[in-house]
Write an enzyme that holds these catalytic residues in place. Structure first.
Site: not given
Ligand code: NAP
Length: 370
Positions: A11-12, A39, A137, A164, A167-168, A269, A276
């Site tokens: 979902r993230g 969640s 990234c 960066q 959304s990172g 950031r 990025h």
């Molecule tokens: P994120 O968007 O914060 O999502 C992580 C989890 O947060 C979701 O699976 C969801 O889990 C929960 N969540 C809470 N509120 C939310 C909302 N409003 N919308 C969507 N999800 C929500 O994290 P992410 O950026 O995808 O990163 C995940 C991992 O990848 C991290 O370890 C990060 O360091 C790594 N990463 C990220 C990036 C990037 O550009 N973002 C790049 C490389 C690596 P539930 O469904 O279980 O609640």
């Protein structure tokens, strides 16, 4: 029989992009997917995907996770640090594919970026390695952009300044930045006819809005919109941020470097939504003609795109706006520095949710399935 693949963190930011890419490439037809959540247990699974179960499963249910052949986690380091070790201790011998940094530097894990290190991935599979992790990234994007130079061992060192995208930081951060934009705009436009004001008055109204106690900054703690933050991730003892520290350590692990290549710089950031950008200063170990550098860079992989060092080409092609949602890795601003003949600069942009996160994981899953 199709492999049972559990998706956690779908979902993230990264997870959503992963699902989107998998759908567009018809990847789900080759697996039995199960969707988990931390969640929203019992809620509906993503409607567009044909699932083994139609409700979200509990991502902390170890007994259920144990049954999976492959787990793909985009949930984050905290989740991985709890669940991965529990599963392995119980003897679970499936493949774990992860977006977080938690397992990247373990001896028995491989950082995956197949256009750069497919050999290492195959070697690891032959050695029965079961843990495959996406790289940081900016590291993955740098290697996609400069792969042609790293491959020829012509880089002595790199300093890099990153720009960066918000959304990172994850979904919550991107939403907060949009709220910040809206708050500033509304503060000015609701009370005033914006175009009739003097420019300094408008700037002051924006600044006052950013100082207001109700300004949305739960996650950033300070305004990012209209500003920037020259710190990403936690602090290391040597004064680097952890994001800066990852640059050298992960690059050298991915390249399996015989001679360690020093890489350092400042990670910043900025208020870009997605993608990025990175500004490189590179010391080469020889005076290599710029045309040769250009051709080595351009021929490294199908996604890197060389952008001519002109204002017109740069402004059109070398921005987050131009790149967002594509797998393209444009690199431009290439020139010799006045400092000396072995020194070059370059600027690159890449979608950190694609090549910087979801795409190497998607491709790794396909390597396992095939
Ligand atoms: P994120 O968007 O914060 O999502 C992580 C989890 O947060 C979701 O699976 C969801 O889990 C929960 N969540 C809470 N509120 C939310 C909302 N409003 N919308 C969507 N999800 C929500 O994290 P992410 O950026 O995808 O990163 C995940 C991992 O990848 C991290 O370890 C990060 O360091 C790594 N990463 C990220 C990036 C990037 O550009 N973002 C790049 C490389 C690596 P539930 O469904 O279980 O609640």
């Amino acid at each position: 029989m199709k492999k049972l693949v559990g998706f956690i963190g779908w979902r993230g930011m990264v997870g959503s992009v992963l699902l989107d890419r998998m759908q567009k490439n018809n990847d789900f037809k080759n697996i039995n997917p199960i969707f988990f959540t931390t969640s929203q247990v019992g809620e509906k699974t993503p409607v567009m995907i044909d699932c083994t179960t139609s409700f979200l499963e509990d991502a902390y249910n170890i007994d259920h996770l144990k049954e999976l052949d492959i787990i793909v986690s985009c949930q984050g380091a905290e989740y991985t640090s709890i669940i991965y070790h529990k599963l392995r201790k119980l003897g679970w011998n499936g493949y774990w594919i992860d977006a977080s940094s938690e397992l990247r530097l373990k001896n028995d894990s491989i950082i995956v970026l197949d256009p750069v290190n497919l050999d290492s991935i195959h070697k690891a599979l032959n050695q029965d390695i079961k843990t495959f992790v996406g790289g940081n990234c900016t590291v993955s994007l740098m290697l996609m952009a400069l792969g042609g130079l790293f491959k020829r061992n012509v880089i002595e060192w790199v300093t890099v300044s990153t720009y960066q995208a918000v959304s990172g930081g994850g979904a919550k951060y991107m939403l907060e930045m949009l709220q910040q934009m809206g708050y500033i705009y509304n503060s000015i436009s609701l009370r005033n006819k914006i175009l009739n004001k003097g420019i300094l008055e408008i700037e002051k109204l924006a600044r006052d809005a950013m100082k207001n106690n109700f300004f949305p900054k739960k996650y950033f703690t300070v305004p990012l919109t209209g500003s920037l933050i020259p710190w990403i991730d936690s602090s290391m003892k040597n004064g680097q941020s952890k994001e800066e520290w990852k640059g050298a350590i992960e690059t050298n692990k991915i390249l399996n470097s015989k001679n360690y290549i020093p890489i350092d710089g400042t990670c910043v950031r900025i208020a870009s939504l997605r993608c990025h950008s990175q500004s490189f200063f590179i010391k080469l170990n020889d005076n290599i003609p710029i045309k040769k550098i250009e051709s080595w860079i351009s021929s490294h992989n199908p996604w890197v795109k060389f952008i001519k060092n002109t204002e017109k080409d740069t402004v059109k092609n070398l921005t987050p706006f131009a790149v967002t949602g594509t797998l393209n890795i444009p690199i431009g601003r290439l020139r010799k520095l006045n400092i000396g003949k072995n020194y070059i600069s370059a600027f690159s942009v890449g979608d950190q949710l694609l090549w910087g996160a979801a795409e190497p994981l998607r491709r790794m899953l396909n390597i396992l399935i095939s």
